[in-house]
Motif scaffolding. Structure first.
Motif, short mmCIF file in Angstrom:
data_model
loop_
_atom_site.label_atom_id
_atom_site.label_comp_id
_atom_site.label_asym_id
_atom_site.label_seq_id
_atom_site.Cartn_x
_atom_site.Cartn_y
_atom_site.Cartn_z
N ARG A 26 -1.04 -41.75 -3.91
CA ARG A 26 -1.60 -41.16 -2.69
C ARG A 26 -2.62 -42.10 -2.05
N LYS A 27 -2.78 -41.90 -0.78
CA LYS A 27 -3.73 -42.72 -0.01
C LYS A 27 -5.12 -42.09 -0.11
N ARG A 28 -6.10 -42.92 -0.34
CA ARG A 28 -7.46 -42.41 -0.44
C ARG A 28 -7.95 -41.92 0.92
N SER A 29 -8.88 -40.99 0.89
CA SER A 29 -9.47 -40.50 2.13
C SER A 29 -10.40 -41.56 2.72
N ARG A 36 -16.94 -46.45 -1.29
CA ARG A 36 -16.70 -47.17 -2.54
C ARG A 36 -15.81 -48.37 -2.28
N ASP A 37 -15.97 -49.38 -3.11
CA ASP A 37 -15.14 -50.58 -3.00
C ASP A 37 -13.89 -50.37 -3.85
N VAL A 38 -12.88 -49.73 -3.25
CA VAL A 38 -11.67 -49.37 -3.99
C VAL A 38 -10.44 -49.73 -3.17
N THR A 39 -9.28 -49.70 -3.82
CA THR A 39 -8.03 -49.97 -3.13
C THR A 39 -7.66 -48.80 -2.22
N GLU A 40 -6.78 -49.06 -1.26
CA GLU A 40 -6.41 -48.02 -0.30
C GLU A 40 -5.59 -46.91 -0.95
#
Length: 284
Positions: A26-29, A36-40
């Motif tokens: 799933r795609k992050r909101s 946060r420094d995270v992947t999409e």
């Protein structure tokens, strides 16, 4: 060996040792991405189940799951590996529910481990290929008759009836009535008379002959009181008067207050009042 399979564009099945995990990509909101420094995208585990098998392969079958595996426990007599199995299971609502299991007759299976088998799939035809060092076995889904037969043989009567109801109540060799009567006999053998009585409403509907035949089963074990609540009582659905009179007799002998209540509640047109009066006089 870890087994990975895409069952849908964003659904990943993972089989590792004896555990199955169903994950959704799933795609992050936007809030997650901004704070946060995270992947999409992320892998979100939706279901996790532990099985009784070491997993050799996984595959989708409509909304169900196909598992190729080897029993964890060796054959108690030979001390060697048991036959591999091909299982179909439901995995919705956080439950792993086995629907069918077939032991496969693979040459040399005693010497093989789970990593010696491989499951391949032709999704367009719902065909499954079980590959071993010496054999290739082709499997395809059961038809409705096969499925109902397996469910009834394994005492999964409720599921068998549901399957039949979904296809109009019957298939070539089975019907809601035939399976329902077997289920009724099973419930009564377990002394689950209330459940058996409720089942009658599901399988008999407006079939007066079937109602009368099944009510007589309750009469044989003196459990007419259990089904009395569910017996048809409207003029359009009325059974023969003898059936209602049998129920009255049991109440009269076993539960006099209950007898009085049904005398007050039931339409006198359902039975012969003179017959009931005579029985009461005999008892006085």
């Amino acid at each position: 060996r870890c087994n990975l399979l895409w069952s849908a564009p964003k659904t990943l099945m993972i089989g590792w040792v004896d555990t199955i995990r169903i994950c959704v990509i799933r795609k992050r909101s936007q809030i997650e991405l901004q704070t946060r420094d995270v992947t999409e995208y992320l892998v979100d585990p939706v279901y996790t189940f532990q099985t009784e098998y070491f997993i050799s392969g996984l595959g989708p079958l409509d909304d169900q799951l196909v598992l190729l595996g080897v029993p964890k426990v060796c054959d108690p007599e030979l001390g060697k590996a048991q036959r591999p199995v091909l299982m179909v299971a439901d995995y919705k609502d956080c439950e792993f529910c086995e629907l069918s299991t077939d032991s496969l007759n693979i040459r040399g299976y005693e010497e093989y481990s789970c990593n010696d088998y491989y499951l391949d799939i032709l999704l367009e035809e719902n065909r499954f290929f079980i590959v071993s060092p010496k054999d290739i076995v082709i499997a395809s889904p059961l038809d409705i008759d096969d499925k109902v037969k397996w469910l009834t043989e394994n005492s999964r009567f409720e599921k068998a009836i549901t399957v039949l109801e979904e296809v109009g109540g019957k298939c070539a060799n089975h019907s809601v009535v035939t399976v329902g009567v077997k289920y009724l006999d099973h419930l009564m053998s377990e002394h689950l008379y209330e459940e058996a009585a409720i089942l009658c409403t599901r399988i008999c509907k407006n079939d007066k002959v079937l109602w009368e035949n099944l009510i007589l089963k309750f009469a044989e074990v003196k459990q007419l009181r259990a089904i009395s609540v569910y017996v048809p009582k409207t003029p359009e659905q009325a059974l023969s008067s003898e059936i209602y009179e049998l129920i009255f007799y049991e109440y009269l002998n076993e539960d006099p207050p209950g007898f009085l209540k049904i005398v007050q509640d039931w339409n006198p047109a359902l039975y012969k009042t003179g017959v009931i009066i005579n029985k009461v006089l005999e008892r006085l």
